[in-house]
Design a protein around this motif. Structure first.
Motif, PDB file in Angstrom:
ATOM      1  N   LEU A 293       0.791  -1.211  -0.015  1.00  0.00           N
ATOM      2  CA  LEU A 293      -0.060  -0.060   0.061  1.00  0.00           C
ATOM      3  C   LEU A 293       0.828   1.024   0.101  1.00  0.00           C
ATOM      4  O   LEU A 293       0.499   2.339  -0.777  1.00  0.00           O
ATOM      5  CB  LEU A 293      -0.851  -0.096   1.211  1.00  0.00           C
ATOM      6  CG  LEU A 293      -2.140  -0.890   1.052  1.00  0.00           C
ATOM      7  CD1 LEU A 293      -2.778  -1.110   2.475  1.00  0.00           C
ATOM      8  CD2 LEU A 293      -3.189  -0.556  -0.029  1.00  0.00           C
TER       9      LEU A 293
ATOM     10  N   GLY B 140       1.022   3.759  -3.063  1.00  0.00           N
ATOM     11  CA  GLY B 140       0.615   4.871  -2.851  1.00  0.00           C
ATOM     12  C   GLY B 140       1.601   6.186  -3.342  1.00  0.00           C
ATOM     13  O   GLY B 140       1.121   7.175  -3.855  1.00  0.00           O
TER      14      GLY B 140
ATOM     15  N   LEU C 196      -4.406   0.187  -4.916  1.00  0.00           N
ATOM     16  CA  LEU C 196      -4.684   0.409  -3.676  1.00  0.00           C
ATOM     17  C   LEU C 196      -6.020   0.236  -2.910  1.00  0.00           C
ATOM     18  O   LEU C 196      -5.788  -0.570  -1.676  1.00  0.00           O
ATOM     19  CB  LEU C 196      -4.854   1.914  -3.522  1.00  0.00           C
ATOM     20  CG  LEU C 196      -3.276   2.876  -3.730  1.00  0.00           C
ATOM     21  CD1 LEU C 196      -3.535   4.022  -3.922  1.00  0.00           C
ATOM     22  CD2 LEU C 196      -2.367   2.443  -2.493  1.00  0.00           C
TER      23      LEU C 196
END
Length: 288
Positions: free
Chosen positions: A21, A25, A55
């Motif tokens: 993540l 990101g 995500l």
């Protein structure tokens, strides 16, 4: 009940999910900034969209690390991680068309515009099929319905593999013809007419260091997405409780890591940096 009896057949790693993540990101934010900086807006529905869907998918996987027996986070994860790289592949199609525009369309079996139209359309079809399959699997009330959804997703992934192979074959032919200076006779006339060149022939662009880097990055990214597509094909063909889908390391390496590397490859070897003309580098503008 043991996590082994859940939809993953194992307990998803919370640490890996958080790392993924974070990486997705960062790359997605950078992609959005680069798209804005160089006014390459086509990167928003391609590379950036890939990052956003990843995500969502990895958020579902993180949720599953807390609730491994729940079906909802698994369906979010399986659907999103399967369809997410499809928009990123479309970015590769656009990049090749930009390279062809720089080096000369007389070596290409298709015009730069046709590359975008044909392969992006195929990409959309693959995305729709995979999404439809994921939706059916997610809303199925029994194993039969879930298996039908998986079969549809499998069809979409197989189609994507075929598209990648066709795209790669055309790209290899193009670079081979360019380096051997063997233009297609059917393309010389079209290039000459479009570029308003003298009878000596259309312009042959210089294969600069920047184009070499962009071409190498394109090849590397396409290979990564191909490996990942082969893995997902084998995974879905093996079934929901097969050995492949039950191996967490395979998923982390052959899906997550492949897409992460492809995303960062585009961040580092960015078309805004490598394919812009000197004028465009001073004042970025849309390249297509």
């Amino acid at each position: 009940m043991s996590p082994d009896s859940g939809p993953y057949n194992y307990l998803p790693s919370r640490t890996v999910a958080i790392i993924m993540l974070t990486l997705f990101g960062i790359s997605t934010v950078v992609q959005a900034g680069q798209a804005t900086r160089y006014r390459m807006w086509w990167l928003l529905p391609t590379a950036c969209l890939c990052g956003i869907i990843e995500l969502i998918g990895w958020s579902g996987r993180l949720w599953s690390s807390f609730s491994p027996l729940a079906s909802t986070p698994f369906q979010i994860e399986i659907t999103c991680t399967i369809i997410a790289p499809t928009p990123l592949l479309a970015a590769n199609f656009v990049i090749l068309s930009l390279i062809i525009h720089k080096l000369g369309a007389q070596y290409s079996r298709l015009s730069p515009r046709l590359y975008m139209i044909i392969f992006t359309t195929c990409d959309v079809v693959s995305l729709v099929v995979q999404g439809a399959g994921g939706g059916i699997a997610a809303t199925a009330i029994d194993a039969a319905g879930s298996n039908n959804g998986a079969h549809i997703m499998l069809g979409g992934i197989v189609f994507q593999v075929v598209v990648i192979v066709a795209f790669s074959a055309l790209a290899i032919e193009y670079f081979t013809r360019y380096h051997t200076d063997s233009p297609l006779s059917s393309r010389i006339g079209a290039s000459r007419e479009k570029e308003s060149q003298l009878p000596s022939g259309p312009v042959r662009g210089a294969f600069t260091g920047k184009i070499l880097l962009m071409s190498s990055a394109l090849a590397f990214s396409t290979l990564l997405l191909f490996i990942r597509a082969i893995y997902r094909t084998a995974e879905l063909a093996d079934g929901w409780h097969g050995k492949i889908i039950s191996d967490q390391v395979l998923f982390n390496v052959l899906d997550g890591a492949m897409v992460i590397l492809a995303m960062y490859t585009l961040n580092i070897a960015h078309p805004g940096l490598l394919l812009a003309t000197p004028a465009e580098e001073k004042e970025p503008n849309e390249s297509i």
